[in-house]
Design a protein around this motif. Structure first.
Motif, PDB file in Angstrom:
ATOM      1  N   SER A  10      12.703 -31.667 -14.761  1.00 55.02           N
ATOM      2  CA  SER A  10      13.619 -30.534 -14.621  1.00 55.02           C
ATOM      3  C   SER A  10      15.003 -30.845 -15.173  1.00 55.02           C
ATOM      4  N   PHE A  11      15.531 -29.882 -15.893  1.00 53.33           N
ATOM      5  CA  PHE A  11      16.906 -29.982 -16.385  1.00 53.33           C
ATOM      6  C   PHE A  11      17.878 -29.968 -15.203  1.00 53.33           C
ATOM      7  N   ASN A  12      17.447 -29.359 -14.098  1.00 56.52           N
ATOM      8  CA  ASN A  12      18.313 -29.268 -12.920  1.00 56.52           C
ATOM      9  C   ASN A  12      18.243 -30.524 -12.059  1.00 56.52           C
ATOM     10  N   ALA A  13      17.352 -31.464 -12.415  1.00 66.12           N
ATOM     11  CA  ALA A  13      17.206 -32.662 -11.576  1.00 66.12           C
ATOM     12  C   ALA A  13      17.019 -33.912 -12.437  1.00 66.12           C
ATOM     13  N   ASP A  14      15.792 -34.459 -12.426  1.00 70.27           N
ATOM     14  CA  ASP A  14      15.553 -35.775 -13.039  1.00 70.27           C
ATOM     15  C   ASP A  14      15.926 -35.882 -14.525  1.00 70.27           C
ATOM     16  N   LEU A  15      15.735 -34.807 -15.281  1.00 67.10           N
ATOM     17  CA  LEU A  15      15.975 -34.914 -16.721  1.00 67.10           C
ATOM     18  C   LEU A  15      17.353 -34.397 -17.148  1.00 67.10           C
ATOM     19  N   HIS A  16      18.214 -34.159 -16.166  1.00 65.45           N
ATOM     20  CA  HIS A  16      19.503 -33.546 -16.503  1.00 65.45           C
ATOM     21  C   HIS A  16      20.264 -34.323 -17.572  1.00 65.45           C
ATOM     22  N   ASP A  17      20.418 -35.620 -17.385  1.00 62.21           N
ATOM     23  CA  ASP A  17      21.261 -36.400 -18.298  1.00 62.21           C
ATOM     24  C   ASP A  17      20.678 -36.473 -19.703  1.00 62.21           C
ATOM     25  N   ILE A  18      19.363 -36.681 -19.780  1.00 59.86           N
ATOM     26  CA  ILE A  18      18.711 -36.781 -21.095  1.00 59.86           C
ATOM     27  C   ILE A  18      18.847 -35.475 -21.861  1.00 59.86           C
ATOM     28  N   VAL A  19      18.545 -34.365 -21.173  1.00 64.31           N
ATOM     29  CA  VAL A  19      18.597 -33.067 -21.846  1.00 64.31           C
ATOM     30  C   VAL A  19      20.046 -32.699 -22.179  1.00 64.31           C
ATOM     31  N   HIS A  20      20.941 -33.052 -21.280  1.00 66.73           N
ATOM     32  CA  HIS A  20      22.349 -32.750 -21.507  1.00 66.73           C
ATOM     33  C   HIS A  20      22.853 -33.453 -22.769  1.00 66.73           C
ATOM     34  N   ALA A  21      22.403 -34.689 -22.957  1.00 68.17           N
ATOM     35  CA  ALA A  21      22.797 -35.439 -24.153  1.00 68.17           C
ATOM     36  C   ALA A  21      22.291 -34.743 -25.410  1.00 68.17           C
ATOM     37  N   LEU A  22      21.056 -34.244 -25.352  1.00 64.50           N
ATOM     38  CA  LEU A  22      20.494 -33.517 -26.503  1.00 64.50           C
ATOM     39  C   LEU A  22      21.265 -32.215 -26.744  1.00 64.50           C
ATOM     40  N   GLU A  23      21.713 -31.618 -25.648  1.00 63.68           N
ATOM     41  CA  GLU A  23      22.443 -30.349 -25.745  1.00 63.68           C
ATOM     42  C   GLU A  23      23.705 -30.525 -26.588  1.00 63.68           C
ATOM     43  N   HIS A  24      24.366 -31.678 -26.424  1.00 67.10           N
ATOM     44  CA  HIS A  24      25.579 -31.947 -27.205  1.00 67.10           C
ATOM     45  C   HIS A  24      25.300 -31.971 -28.692  1.00 67.10           C
ATOM     46  N   LYS A  25      24.061 -32.352 -29.034  1.00 66.03           N
ATOM     47  CA  LYS A  25      23.693 -32.418 -30.446  1.00 66.03           C
ATOM     48  C   LYS A  25      23.027 -31.125 -30.920  1.00 66.03           C
ATOM     49  N   ASP A  65      14.419 -35.573 -30.510  1.00 73.95           N
ATOM     50  CA  ASP A  65      15.391 -34.653 -31.090  1.00 73.95           C
ATOM     51  C   ASP A  65      15.220 -33.193 -30.658  1.00 73.95           C
ATOM     52  N   LEU A  66      14.440 -32.971 -29.601  1.00 76.97           N
ATOM     53  CA  LEU A  66      14.296 -31.590 -29.143  1.00 76.97           C
ATOM     54  C   LEU A  66      13.848 -31.518 -27.679  1.00 76.97           C
ATOM     55  N   ALA A  67      14.548 -30.677 -26.916  1.00 79.13           N
ATOM     56  CA  ALA A  67      14.071 -30.344 -25.567  1.00 79.13           C
ATOM     57  C   ALA A  67      13.928 -28.835 -25.493  1.00 79.13           C
ATOM     58  N   ILE A  68      12.861 -28.384 -24.840  1.00 80.04           N
ATOM     59  CA  ILE A  68      12.705 -26.947 -24.587  1.00 80.04           C
ATOM     60  C   ILE A  68      12.709 -26.737 -23.082  1.00 80.04           C
ATOM     61  N   VAL A  69      13.600 -25.865 -22.626  1.00 81.55           N
ATOM     62  CA  VAL A  69      13.842 -25.681 -21.191  1.00 81.55           C
ATOM     63  C   VAL A  69      13.610 -24.221 -20.809  1.00 81.55           C
ATOM     64  N   LEU A  70      12.908 -24.005 -19.696  1.00 82.39           N
ATOM     65  CA  LEU A  70      12.681 -22.644 -19.220  1.00 82.39           C
ATOM     66  C   LEU A  70      13.814 -22.213 -18.299  1.00 82.39           C
ATOM     67  N   ARG A  71      14.320 -21.031 -18.547  1.00 83.08           N
ATOM     68  CA  ARG A  71      15.340 -20.435 -17.685  1.00 83.08           C
ATOM     69  C   ARG A  71      14.724 -19.219 -17.009  1.00 83.08           C
ATOM     70  N   VAL A  72      14.589 -19.261 -15.696  1.00 84.15           N
ATOM     71  CA  VAL A  72      13.996 -18.122 -14.994  1.00 84.15           C
ATOM     72  C   VAL A  72      15.117 -17.187 -14.540  1.00 84.15           C
ATOM     73  N   ASP A  73      15.073 -15.960 -15.036  1.00 84.66           N
ATOM     74  CA  ASP A  73      16.082 -14.979 -14.628  1.00 84.66           C
ATOM     75  C   ASP A  73      15.877 -14.687 -13.150  1.00 84.66           C
ATOM     76  N   THR A  74      16.950 -14.646 -12.405  1.00 88.39           N
ATOM     77  CA  THR A  74      16.839 -14.426 -10.968  1.00 88.39           C
ATOM     78  C   THR A  74      16.152 -13.104 -10.658  1.00 88.39           C
ATOM     79  N   GLY A  75      16.373 -12.113 -11.507  1.00 90.86           N
ATOM     80  CA  GLY A  75      15.666 -10.849 -11.320  1.00 90.86           C
ATOM     81  C   GLY A  75      16.335  -9.957 -10.292  1.00 90.86           C
TER      82      GLY A  75
END
Ligand SMILES: Nc1nc2c(ncn2[C@@H]2O[C@H](COP(=O)(O)OP(=O)(O)OP(=O)(O)O)[C@@H](O)[C@H]2O)c(=O)[nH]1
Ligand SMILES: [Mg+2]
Lengths: 201, 158
Positions: free
Chosen positions: B19-34, B83-93
């Motif tokens: 999860s981008f909101n938990a365990d993978l936050h730092d890794i994905v965040h680093a990719l986000e900068h790029k 060089d790529l992360a794909i993250v799901l964003r669930v709209d609260t609805g």
């Protein structure tokens, strides 16, 4: 990869089993490995009919008896159907697709997304051209609305174009297809939609 | 790193890596900068699915095919490579919050919404209904209940 699970719901006699009978040869032609689960009230009638049809090996067709209102086993508690799908998947790992026919129900019936990945709702012209306008949850929420028996529209005083337009109006961008299982028309369009949206094979 | 098969155009994504909101936050965040993160917006209703065709915010078509035991949550990372992360964003609805005024009404309200097969969440003193269609249709169903139960719709909550 798991097999796609696709629901087919709709009122009594709209042509759900007839549609499966038309879909099976088209799916086979495309090499899509399929199995079917039928739901009937207290019999295995539809499963027996499909087995007799011989389009699939008999053991790829399972029957679930709802016992009560058909929607209870596709929405409120779909465990029986989920178990049947799991069984098919375990026995036939090559499956790409499992079709699940609901027992004939009413316009309020919908599938739980715990059971299926995608579902279509079948209505037919003989039920009346005004059916789409009645905003039944089945008509509104399904991924594909199929209007069957287009061949007999003139015989039941239904303006098919108007019926399609009304259906599109209530469904917004979600697809609507008018087909005839009798005349085998537009069946391939349903299969294309299935492949694009959910089978991915 | 992920079990994804890449064809010319469509990517098949078959597992949730974290999860981008938990365990993978730092890794994905680093990719986000790029600029190497793509998001897929999933509606609340679609989040119940295990199979989904969708498009990322950068226009890449993806086919999501998750194991039956997996479930789509906001922040789910469905692809992770160098060089790529794909993250799901669930709209609260959209939701509608119903507040019963007494116990009798609360029971009526719960029974009523149950009969309509609405998806609800219970909170302290209120019930939040997930709106899978136009709000007007939900309000219309509640009109018939008005003479039977004392309740109001919390307009500030929706
Ligand atoms: N004219 C015409 N008749 C059709 C068509 N499709 C189905 N039928 C007829 O409609 C009747 C009901 O078809 P079924 O396939 O059994 O319908 P069903 O929805 O599976 O019925 P239940 O499972 O009992 O709810 C049969 O007599 C079919 O021959 C069609 O496209 N045109
Ligand atoms: Mg049938």
């Amino acid at each position: 990869m798991t097999a796609a699970r696709v629901g087919i719901g709709g009122p009594v006699g709209c042509g759900k089993t007839a549609l499966i009978e038309q879909l099976l040869p088209e799916l086979a032609r495309l090499g899509i490995e399929t199995a079917v689960i039928t739901n009937d009230l207290v019999t295995d009638e539809d499963a027996e009919r499909l087995r007799k049809g011989g389009q699939l090996p008999a053991n790829r067709i399972l029957a679930v008896q709802a016992g009560a209102c058909p929607h209870t086993v596709i929405r409120e508690d779909p465990t029986l159907n989920m178990a049947a799908a799991d069984r098919l998947e375990a026995e036939f790992p090559e499956l790409d697709l499992i079709l699940i026919e609901s027992g004939g129900d009413n316009l309020a019936s919908t599938f739980s997304l715990d059971l299926v990945d995608w579902w279509m709702f079948v209505i037919d012209v003989a039920g009346g051209g005004d059916i789409p306008r009645k905003n039944g949850p089945g008509v509104l929420q399904c991924d594909l609305l199929v209007i069957n028996k287009s061949d007999i529209a003139p015989h039941v005083d239904v303006d098919l174009d108007q019926m399609i337009a009304d259906a599109k109006q209530v469904r917004g961008p979600k697809p609507v297809l008018a087909v005839s299982c009798r005349e085998r028309s537009r069946i391939a369009d349903i299969v294309s939609q299935l492949r694009r949206d959910v089978i991915f094979a | 790193m992920t079990a994804a098969s890449i064809s010319t155009k469509v990517m098949k994504l078959t597992s949730i890596e974290g999860s981008f909101n938990a365990d993978l936050h730092d890794i994905v965040h680093a990719l986000e900068h790029k600029g190497q993160v793509e998001f897929v917006h999933v509606s609340q209703a679609d989040a119940a699915r295990k199979r989904l065709r969708a498009e990322t915010d950068k226009g890449r078509e993806v086919q999501i095919v998750l194991p039956r035991s997996a479930s789509i949550k906001d922040g789910a990372v469905v692809h992770l490579s160098e060089d790529l992360a794909i993250v799901l964003r669930v709209d609260t609805g959209a939701r509608m919050v119903l507040v019963p005024h007494d116990i009798q009404s609360a029971m009526r309200l719960g029974h009523w919404c149950g009969n309509l097969h609405w998806k609800v969440e219970f909170n302290a003193g209120s019930m939040s209904v997930q709106l899978d269609g136009p709000e007007g249709q939900y309000r219309a169903r509640l009109q018939d209940l008005e003479s039977l139960a004392d309740f109001h719709i919390d307009e500030s909550a929706s």
